[in-house]
Design an enzyme around this catalytic site. Structure first.
Site, PDB file in Angstrom:
ATOM      1  N   GLU A 151       0.839  -1.215   0.000  1.00  0.00           N
ATOM      2  CA  GLU A 151       0.000   0.000   0.000  1.00  0.00           C
ATOM      3  C   GLU A 151       0.869   1.258   0.000  1.00  0.00           C
ATOM      4  OE1 GLU A 151      -2.183  -0.341   3.625  1.00  0.00           O
ATOM      5  OE2 GLU A 151      -3.262  -2.131   2.996  1.00  0.00           O
ATOM      6  N   ARG A 169       3.399   7.717  -0.407  1.00  0.00           N
ATOM      7  CA  ARG A 169       4.418   8.753  -0.561  1.00  0.00           C
ATOM      8  C   ARG A 169       5.448   8.444  -1.647  1.00  0.00           C
ATOM      9  NH1 ARG A 169       5.905  11.856   3.888  1.00  0.00           N
ATOM     10  NH2 ARG A 169       5.070  10.244   5.231  1.00  0.00           N
ATOM     11  N   CYS A 195      -2.382  33.771   9.814  1.00  0.00           N
ATOM     12  CA  CYS A 195      -2.133  34.426  11.109  1.00  0.00           C
ATOM     13  C   CYS A 195      -1.787  33.429  12.207  1.00  0.00           C
ATOM     14  CB  CYS A 195      -3.341  35.260  11.486  1.00  0.00           C
ATOM     15  SG  CYS A 195      -3.639  36.490  10.231  1.00  0.00           S
TER      16      CYS A 195
END
Ligand code: LLP
Length: 429
Positions: free
Chosen positions: A267, A270, A353
């Protein structure tokens, strides 16, 4: 491992000029190369590969992987429907995840997925009860938590006791007892996923050995399995990691399985897509403060949260300029000799922010100018798929590039769609 294939700066610049920034660009030849290399490394052992959709779930990326013969590993109904929408057939989909909801399980049974990777005894009962109710069979594997330390970041280690994942080996007898109660369940495999960004071959080998041993013990109970799924986790190079060669990885996984007579399932996420990805952003301002120089760009933690969340370092490339080849420690000395230049350590930050809104900190570079384009490389995995709307920022566009061409595969989100689900006269109880 050889250098990744990159799109040219010229192409990235054209894309940014035409479709705006921030923009994710994925370079198709790099994904195709990884797909071929992985298949080749496992060619000596019967292996099926299920791409982990969570890494990058864009339909066109899924389509590209499907073309290469890859199935899908999904963890939610959203990912299941995406994989189906991309044309990946149900028998090429496996389903992991600790919190599969009732309606998610029902849909996956109805479409007939290849296997549920069951992560708890209660989930096993839930799936069993639903198969009886629907009068349909379901193939399952037990996802084992083998208590193996993946030697990776704590947030992305998943194979140790103390994490929420999988069934501890000690509960296997109980799981088998529950399994016997449901005639429409078929136990076809075992699975495990130790974590992500793993750089040690012994970790993979240990997982293979563990599942092979459990497989043998089930055989003694006359349970013949079809597969052992060893998850994903192979690391890519972001910074100075020593990553594994794909052949070494294949050896570590397949050697313990030799003689078991079962298929290997993988599986990966990346490793297939990370290096294809370039988050291209434009410099808005530069700002010298008493303590630091900041480069303020139009991308932020909402597009790429990995630096803020994991301290990840994505390689920085200033488009049209050479990438510095020295690191910070070497370059301190260099700085002294180049004191009159504008080189120095900077933080590249976004407009959000939060002080945690940085893309990289203390990065040594020649200060760019407003309007310059910077790309954050190796951002094809867990970049866009973890993007958010924080500060009401629309999601960026995504572009799939080939050598000389490029195609928008997700348009930049419109501002109106940010609030289009917020009805002013809503439903009430
Ligand atoms: N299979 C399962 C059951 C998984 O949970 C994962 C990743 C994979 C396969 C794919 O692992 P990969 O080959 O991509 O390492 N957001 C984090 C990564 C989280 C990974 C979660 N599970 C990051 O940005 O580093």
């Amino acid at each position: 491992m050889s250098q990744p294939l990159y799109p040219s700066d010229e192409l990235l610049t054209k894309i940014a000029d035409k479709w705006g920034t921030p923009v994710y660009v994925y370079y198709a030849p790099q994904i195709q190369r990884q797909c071929r290399a992985l298949k080749k490394a496992f060619a000596h052992y019967p292996t099926e590969i299920f791409y982990a959709v969570k890494a990058n779930s864009n339909l066109s990326i899924l389509g590209l992987l499907k073309e290469q013969g890859y199935g899908a590993d999904v963890v939610s109904i959203g990912e299941l429907e995406r994989a189906l929408a991309a044309g990946i057939t149900a028998e090429n989909i496996v389903y992991s995840g600790v919190g599969k909801r009732f309606e998610e399980i029902r849909r996956a049974i109805e479409v007939g997925i290849r296997s549920f990777h069951v992560e708890s005894l209660q989930e096993l009962k839930q799936i069993g009860a639903l198969t009886d109710q629907l009068s349909q069979t379901a193939r399952i594997s037990f996802r084992i938590n083998p208590d193996i330390d993946a030697q990776t970041l704590p947030y992305i280690a998943t194979g140790m006791h103390g994490t929420k994942f999988g069934i501890p080996e000690g509960d296997l007898e109980m799981a088998l007892g529950i399994y016997q109660e449901y005639s429409k369940l078929q136990l076809v495999g075992l699975s495990c996923h130790l974590g992500s960004q793993i750089t040690e071959s012994r970790v993979f080998r240990a997982a293979g050995e563990r599942l092979a041993r459990i497989c043998e013990s089930l055989r003694k109970k006359s349970i013949e399995l079809e597969f052992l799924d060893l998850g994903g986790g192979l690391a890519v190079q972001y910074d100075d990691e020593n990553v594994l060669d794909v052949e070494e990885y294949a050896k570590a996984l397949t050697e313990p399985l030799t003689g078991t007579g079962v298929k290997l399932f993988l599986e990966p996420g990346r490793w297939l897509v990370a290096e294809s990805g370039h988050l291209v952003t434009r410099v808005l301002y530069t700002k010298q403060t008493p303590k630091k120089e900041f480069i303020i760009v139009d991308a932020s933690m909402t597009e790429l949260i990995r630096p803020a969340l994991y301290g990840a370092k994505h390689p920085v490339h200033v488009l049209g300029k050479a990438t510095p080849t020295f690191d910070l420690s070497d370059s301190k000395a260099l700085f002294a000799s180049l004191a009159q230049t504008r080189e120095g350590a900077v933080d590249i930050v976004g407009p959000v922010c939060e002080s945690g809104d940085f893309l990289i900190q203390d990065h040594w570079m020649t200060s760019p100018h407003p309007g310059d384009l910077i790309s954050f490389r190796v951002s094809g995995a867990y970049g866009m798929s973890m993007a958010s709307h924080y500060n009401s920022r629309p999601l960026p566009a995504e572009v799939l590039a080939d050598k000389d061409s490029a195609l928008v595969i997700r348009r930049r989100q419109s501002l109106e769609s940010l609030w289009s689900d917020e009805v002013s006269v809503g439903e009430s109880l």
